[in-house]
Scaffold this motif. Structure first.
Motif, short mmCIF file in Angstrom:
data_model
loop_
_atom_site.label_atom_id
_atom_site.label_comp_id
_atom_site.label_asym_id
_atom_site.label_seq_id
_atom_site.Cartn_x
_atom_site.Cartn_y
_atom_site.Cartn_z
N VAL A 67 0.87 -1.17 0.00
CA VAL A 67 0.00 0.00 0.00
C VAL A 67 0.91 1.22 0.00
O VAL A 67 1.85 1.30 0.79
CB VAL A 67 -0.92 0.03 1.24
CG1 VAL A 67 -1.78 1.29 1.24
CG2 VAL A 67 -1.78 -1.22 1.29
N TRP A 68 0.65 2.16 -0.90
CA TRP A 68 1.43 3.40 -1.00
C TRP A 68 0.50 4.58 -0.81
O TRP A 68 -0.58 4.63 -1.41
CB TRP A 68 2.12 3.48 -2.36
CG TRP A 68 3.23 2.47 -2.46
CD1 TRP A 68 3.12 1.17 -2.88
CD2 TRP A 68 4.59 2.67 -2.11
NE1 TRP A 68 4.35 0.56 -2.79
CE2 TRP A 68 5.26 1.44 -2.34
CE3 TRP A 68 5.31 3.76 -1.63
CZ2 TRP A 68 6.62 1.29 -2.10
CZ3 TRP A 68 6.66 3.60 -1.39
CH2 TRP A 68 7.31 2.39 -1.62
N THR A 69 0.91 5.53 0.02
CA THR A 69 0.12 6.74 0.22
C THR A 69 0.98 7.96 -0.07
O THR A 69 2.19 7.96 0.16
CB THR A 69 -0.42 6.85 1.66
OG1 THR A 69 0.67 6.91 2.57
CG2 THR A 69 -1.34 5.68 1.99
N LEU A 70 0.34 8.97 -0.60
CA LEU A 70 0.96 10.28 -0.79
C LEU A 70 0.09 11.26 -0.03
O LEU A 70 -1.11 11.38 -0.29
CB LEU A 70 1.00 10.66 -2.27
CG LEU A 70 1.41 12.10 -2.58
CD1 LEU A 70 2.87 12.33 -2.21
CD2 LEU A 70 1.19 12.41 -4.05
N ASN A 71 0.69 11.95 0.94
CA ASN A 71 -0.01 12.96 1.72
C ASN A 71 0.65 14.31 1.46
O ASN A 71 1.84 14.46 1.69
CB ASN A 71 0.04 12.64 3.21
CG ASN A 71 -0.67 11.34 3.51
OD1 ASN A 71 -0.04 10.31 3.58
ND2 ASN A 71 -1.97 11.39 3.66
N VAL A 72 -0.17 15.27 0.99
CA VAL A 72 0.34 16.59 0.64
C VAL A 72 0.02 17.57 1.76
O VAL A 72 -1.11 17.63 2.25
CB VAL A 72 -0.28 17.09 -0.68
CG1 VAL A 72 0.20 18.50 -1.02
CG2 VAL A 72 0.05 16.12 -1.82
#
Length: 120
Positions: A67-72
């Protein structure tokens, strides 16, 4: 780059896939689905695929399910990418500057294929 609302629409409404796309000539680099292709084109974020692909030699990452997440951070346009084996955090990478419109995106990498959760 498309407006944030259109990108969110892609994230929420892509189901299944009819095609898989090779986006890198590097052996072992993951392929992507229709939904991920639309996302990367709409948000101009092929760099996100490069980041995920660059960690595939990490022996701690499960090759079957990630699982990969990108949080800006919208205050300073920085971001954090995190890679998990299911729920166990394995990778964290800081991105000093991005124009990625949504505040968060989640991708799965299953058996060498990057897909949207809605395509799972």
């Amino acid at each position: 780059m498309k407006p944030k609302e259109e990108i969110l629409d892609v994230l929420n409404n892509s189901v299944c896939t009819e095609n898989y796309y090779k986006v890198s000539p590097i052996p072992g680099f993951p392929v992507i689905t229709d939904g991920v292709l639309v996302l990367t084109e709409a948000a101009d974020c092929y760099w996100l695929l490069d980041v995920i692909g660059s960690y595939q030699n990490n022996t701690k990452l499960d090759k079957n399910f990630q699982v990969w997440t990108l949080n800006v951070n919208t205050e300073n346009n920085s971001a954090v990418i995190r890679g998990y084996n299911d729920t166990t955090l394995i990778v964290t990478q800081q991105i000093p500057c991005t124009d990625f419109p949504p505040e968060e995106v989640k991708l799965y990498l299953i058996d060498g294929v990057i897909l949207l959760p809605s395509e799972y």
